[in-house]
Structure formats: C-alpha cells, structure tokens
Design a protein around this motif. Structure first.
Motif, PDB file in Angstrom:
ATOM      1  N   PHE A 438       0.810  -1.212   0.000  1.00 19.27           N
ATOM      2  CA  PHE A 438       0.000   0.000   0.000  1.00 19.27           C
ATOM      3  C   PHE A 438       0.849   1.271   0.000  1.00 19.27           C
ATOM      4  O   PHE A 438       0.335   2.360   0.264  1.00 19.27           O
ATOM      5  CB  PHE A 438      -0.930  -0.006   1.219  1.00 19.27           C
ATOM      6  N   GLU A 439       2.135   1.145  -0.314  1.00 24.11           N
ATOM      7  CA  GLU A 439       2.981   2.327  -0.423  1.00 24.11           C
ATOM      8  C   GLU A 439       2.808   2.983  -1.792  1.00 24.11           C
ATOM      9  O   GLU A 439       2.587   2.292  -2.800  1.00 24.11           O
ATOM     10  CB  GLU A 439       4.456   1.935  -0.228  1.00 24.11           C
ATOM     11  N   LEU A 455      -3.331   0.464  -5.199  1.00 23.00           N
ATOM     12  CA  LEU A 455      -3.579   0.010  -3.825  1.00 23.00           C
ATOM     13  C   LEU A 455      -3.367   1.129  -2.817  1.00 23.00           C
ATOM     14  O   LEU A 455      -4.006   1.143  -1.758  1.00 23.00           O
ATOM     15  CB  LEU A 455      -2.658  -1.165  -3.490  1.00 23.00           C
ATOM     16  N   ALA A 456      -2.462   2.081  -3.124  1.00 25.97           N
ATOM     17  CA  ALA A 456      -2.297   3.235  -2.229  1.00 25.97           C
ATOM     18  C   ALA A 456      -3.580   4.047  -2.160  1.00 25.97           C
ATOM     19  O   ALA A 456      -3.983   4.534  -1.097  1.00 25.97           O
ATOM     20  CB  ALA A 456      -1.130   4.094  -2.707  1.00 25.97           C
ATOM     21  N   LYS A 459      -6.084   2.135  -0.006  1.00 25.16           N
ATOM     22  CA  LYS A 459      -5.776   2.320   1.408  1.00 25.16           C
ATOM     23  C   LYS A 459      -6.237   3.690   1.896  1.00 25.16           C
ATOM     24  O   LYS A 459      -6.836   3.813   2.986  1.00 25.16           O
ATOM     25  CB  LYS A 459      -4.266   2.163   1.614  1.00 25.16           C
ATOM     26  N   THR A 460      -6.006   4.721   1.080  1.00 24.98           N
ATOM     27  CA  THR A 460      -6.401   6.082   1.470  1.00 24.98           C
ATOM     28  C   THR A 460      -7.911   6.189   1.604  1.00 24.98           C
ATOM     29  O   THR A 460      -8.436   6.754   2.577  1.00 24.98           O
ATOM     30  CB  THR A 460      -5.884   7.092   0.436  1.00 24.98           C
ATOM     31  N   THR A 463      -9.233   4.227   4.652  1.00 24.80           N
ATOM     32  CA  THR A 463      -8.893   4.915   5.897  1.00 24.80           C
ATOM     33  C   THR A 463      -9.782   6.127   6.120  1.00 24.80           C
ATOM     34  O   THR A 463     -10.210   6.405   7.255  1.00 24.80           O
ATOM     35  CB  THR A 463      -7.415   5.338   5.885  1.00 24.80           C
ATOM     36  N   SER A 468     -10.784  -0.693   7.349  1.00 23.84           N
ATOM     37  CA  SER A 468      -9.488  -1.356   7.349  1.00 23.84           C
ATOM     38  C   SER A 468      -9.386  -2.259   6.135  1.00 23.84           C
ATOM     39  O   SER A 468     -10.395  -2.740   5.608  1.00 23.84           O
ATOM     40  CB  SER A 468      -9.306  -2.176   8.635  1.00 23.84           C
ATOM     41  N   VAL A 469      -8.158  -2.481   5.669  1.00 27.18           N
ATOM     42  CA  VAL A 469      -7.914  -3.344   4.514  1.00 27.18           C
ATOM     43  C   VAL A 469      -6.766  -4.280   4.860  1.00 27.18           C
ATOM     44  O   VAL A 469      -5.782  -3.878   5.494  1.00 27.18           O
ATOM     45  CB  VAL A 469      -7.600  -2.512   3.250  1.00 27.18           C
ATOM     46  N   ILE A 483     -11.753  -6.070   2.963  1.00 30.01           N
ATOM     47  CA  ILE A 483     -11.991  -4.676   3.368  1.00 30.01           C
ATOM     48  C   ILE A 483     -13.221  -4.634   4.265  1.00 30.01           C
ATOM     49  O   ILE A 483     -14.243  -5.268   3.963  1.00 30.01           O
ATOM     50  CB  ILE A 483     -12.194  -3.775   2.130  1.00 30.01           C
TER      51      ILE A 483
END
Length: 491
Positions: A438-439, A455-456, A459-460, A463, A468-469, A483
């Motif tokens: 997730f970077e 994927l980043a 994640k954003t 959140t 949560s993932v 998720i």
C-alpha cells in the motif's frame, strides 16, 4: 498479605517473646521468694521450739514436749515436728498430720546421730515438703539429738500456681489487646489512606478531567506520600495536556508536510508528464498527417490507425497516473446500495475479463440494507482491486467478489460494517512485498505499465471512511483482499 496483618503478627511474636521471658523470670523470682519466706519462717519456728524442748528435756518433762508439739501442729496443720534423740528414741505427737517418707526419716536419723544441721526439699524436682533438722545446744542440754520440722509446701505451690495463672492470663490479654489495637489503628492510619490512594490512582487513570487533590491530614509518612501524589497527578495531567497539544501540532505539521510533499511530487510528475505526453503527441500529429495523404492504401491506413490507438492509449495511461495521484476532496456520505454500485464496476470490466478468459463471480446476499456511505469511493475501491486482479492473471483464472454484513470493534464498541473481499487465482505476491503493497509508487508490474498508486488509493479511501484493509497472498496461488467499511444504517 496486607501490611497491617504483617505488623500485627510481628507485634504478636515480639510481645510473646518479651513477655514470655519476663513471665519466666517473674515466676522464678516469685518461687524463690516463697521458698525464702518458708525457710525463714520454719527456721524461726524451729529455733523457738528448740529452746522449749531443751528446757523440758533437761527437766525430764517429756509430756510437756508432746503437748507443745500437739499445740503447734494444731495451730499450723502444715507443720509436723519430731524429736530425734541420739539413743534412737523419737518423741512425736499423737496427732501427726503428715506422712514422712522413709527416705526423709532415714536422713533425719542420720542427722541426729551426727548432730548436724540439715535442711532440704523433698522431692528435689517438684518439692512437696521442706525439712529442717536443728541439733540440740550442747551447753544447755544433757541429751543429744535434733528437732526435726517437716513443713508441707502445698500452700506455697498453690500460691505459685496462682501466680503462673495470673501471669499467663495477663500475657494473653495484653497480646490480644495490643494485636487488636494494632489491627484497628493500622486500618485507620494505614489501610484507609492507602485505599484512598489506590482509588485516586484508578480515577486518575480513567479520567480525562483534572483530579481532585486528596485531603492531607497529619505530618506522618503517609501524609507526605499523599502530598507527593497530589503534586505528581497535577504535574502528570499538565504533561498530558501539553502532550496532547504537541501531538495535535505535530499532526498538523505532518499534514502540511504531506501536502507540500504531494505538491512537490505533482510538480515533478507534471514535468515528467509534459515530457512523456509531448512525445506521443508528436507521433500522433505526424501519423495523422500521413494518414491524411493515404487515400487508397487500406493497409497503410490500418497500420497508421493502430499506431494512433497505441499512442492515445499511452496518453490515457499517463493522464490516469496524474489523476490517481491528485488529492481527492471527500464527499458527504449518501444513501448507497453497495450491491448495485459494485455490480456497475463488475459489468464495466466484464468485457476485458472475457477477453482475457477470466471468470468473474459476484457473491452477495439477496439484499443488503441501504447504508450511508460514499458511492464513488466504493466503486473506485472495487475498480482498483479488480484491475490489479486482472493484471495478475497469466492466461485464464477466476476472480471472486463477495459482499456481506459483518461487524468490527472500534473504540471498545462493536459496530456494523460492510465486508468486501476480492480474491483471484493469479500469480500472487511474494512474501517480501506484502508489507509494501500500500505504499505510493510501489509496484511489481513496472514493465507492464503499473504505476504503484492503485492500492495506495484503496488504502487512502478505506482509511478516510474509518475502515481497514488486509491483504493475504501466496506466490503462484493468488491473492485475497479483505476490506471492512463501517456504516450507519438509514432509518
């Protein structure tokens, strides 16, 4: 074990030791005093009787001696008197009240023969009798012998037993009283203040408001500890407040730095995009001009058209990278049908899946309650996950999308949530890459055009919605993304 119990036990042991030693000494002293008194009284009686007996024997008045002995024994029943003469004669009264043991008689016979003073206790270990034998005065009497007095120690032993009982009762009473007093005072002066300290500690741990200082009374150690506790709680609460303020400032600074970093990255990306878009645009421009001149050559027109399609696709991907990286403004949650929103994305990617020979399965309940959540965000999440799943397929495979109701624990409370899972049978993810999935800009498909933003973005978005993932994968066997999105059911 509580402190007051330890103190009470220690005091009990100390009192038992000290008063045990004192009681033993007192009993011995009392026993010795009683013996001294008995010996002194018996000796005085024997000396007085000796003078009268010598005078009577000198005048050969043996009957007077017997009467004197009888009167003495009536006055003191605990005393028995005998006159031992060296010619083996014994003058005794007719009313002897004590039994003289044979060993005592033998000893008195021997003392009379030898004309010596003799006194002793019988028996030695537990004396019941005191025996005193006085020889006649040689000057005042023509006969030789001894006056023997046997005195019973029953009265002395009773007094000694009473003394022992009194000392023992005093010892037990004192120890019980001091132990109970220690427990009471320990409860008042130790247990209660410590209990208040413990309750204050618990209240301080669970409270968000400044604690009330504990009352301080006295000048003992517990009062000093209470003062220090009040000072410590005040300083800790002040430190907590400063820490909260500093944390908030740090968060604001972090957000500012993140925004600045995004702006720098966008600037760099914009320059890169300007360079990358310029090159395909020149190609498109040139091929479009060539296409305008090819009127009759169909194959050439087809070849140029394919080049134009490839270059426009390239421009589209470049622009998509910019759009994925650009910050989004969160929208207010609205009434949303999660099943319908996900189905739209699945239908949109259906053609690409069929082209790759991939089977997509959508599992969900017959209906889910309408939820208050952002529809665009859900569709973006599903789109990114499905795009990654399709890219992970080598030839054919299966992608399974599942929606269901679930619950999550948030702030010690169980709240309803939407559970979304996307699993595939693709190439999977290497274990060393799972922690970096997730970077931003991390991708394992750089050669295939991957940007490392899909994927980043997921994640954003998750959140931002308080969810949560999680990712699970095994190299060569596929991946599973789970998720959880909390929702509030519409009334």
């Amino acid at each position: 074990m509580p402190i007051i119990y330890k103190l009470a036990i220690s005091l009990f042991a100390l009192s038992l030791t000290v008063f045990g030693i004192y009681g033993t000494y007192q009993i011995r002293s009392e026993s010795q005093d009683l013996r001294d008194a008995v010996e002194q009284e018996t000796r005085l009686l024997a000396n007085s009787l000796l003078v009268s007996v010598e005078n009577a024997l000198r005048d050969h008045q043996i009957e007077d001696v017997q009467k004197l002995m009888q009167q003495l024994e009536r006055i003191k029943p605990s005393v028995d008197v005998r006159i031992y003469i060296q010619n083996d004669n014994i003058i005794r009264s007719d009313a002897e009240s004590l039994v003289w043991p044979k060993k005592v008689e033998q000893t008195l016979y021997q003392a009379a023969k030898e004309g010596e003073l003799k006194q002793f206790y019988y028996p030695v270990d537990a004396p019941q009798l005191f025996i005193l034998s006085l020889p006649f005065n040689e000057i005042s009497s023509t006969l030789r012998g001894n006056v023997a007095i046997v005195r019973s120690l029953q009265s002395m032993n009773k007094n000694l037993s009473k003394t022992k009982t009194y000392i023992l009762l005093s010892l037990i009473t004192f120890i019980l009283f001091t132990s109970l007093l220690c427990l009471l005072l320990g409860h008042v002066y130790i247990s209660l203040p410590l209990q208040r300290l413990r309750q204050a500690m618990r209240a301080f741990r669970d409270s968000t408001a400044p604690p009330e200082p504990l009352p301080v009374s006295g000048k003992d150690e517990l009062a000093v500890v209470t003062q220090e506790f009040n000072r410590m709680t005040a300083e800790l609460f002040s430190a907590y407040r400063r820490l909260d303020v500093e944390t908030e400032h740090r968060r604001k600074l972090q957000r500012v730095l993140q925004d600045a970093d995004k702006l720098i990255s966008i600037g760099q990306l914009s320059a890169e995009l300007a360079h990358e878009i310029g090159s395909p645009l020149q190609i498109v421009n040139g091929r479009a001009r060539a296409l305008a001149k090819c009127n009759d050559d169909y194959d050439e027109v087809r070849r140029i058209a394919n080049i134009l399609v490839d270059q426009t696709d390239r421009i589209t991907r470049i622009v998509q990278r910019l759009l994925e990286f650009a910050p989004r403004h969160s929208t207010e949650p609205m009434s949303c049908d999660a099943i319908a929103a996900s189905a739209e994305v699945i239908d949109m990617l259906g053609f690409e899946a069929r082209r790759q020979g991939v089977t997509m399965t959508f599992a969900h309940p017959e209906s889910l309650p309408l939820i208050s959540i952002n529809k665009d965000s859900i569709q973006q999440i599903v789109l990114n996950l499905l795009t990654n799943a399709l890219a992970a397929m080598v030839n054919t495979g299966t992608i399974t999308i599942e929606l269901s109701q679930a619950s999550i624990i948030y702030a010690d409370q169980t709240i309803p949530a939407l559970r979304l899972t996307v699993s595939d049978t693709g190439t999977g993810i290497a274990p060393e890459h799972l922690s970096r999935l997730f970077e931003h800009y991390f991708t394992t498909r750089g050669r295939q055009g991957g940007t490392g933003l899909g994927l980043a973005v997921v994640k954003t978005l998750v959140t931002e919605m308080g969810g949560s993932v999680m990712a699970e994968s095994e190299s060569g066997k596929g991946s599973l993304f789970t998720i959880y999105l909390p929702w509030r059911k519409l009334l």
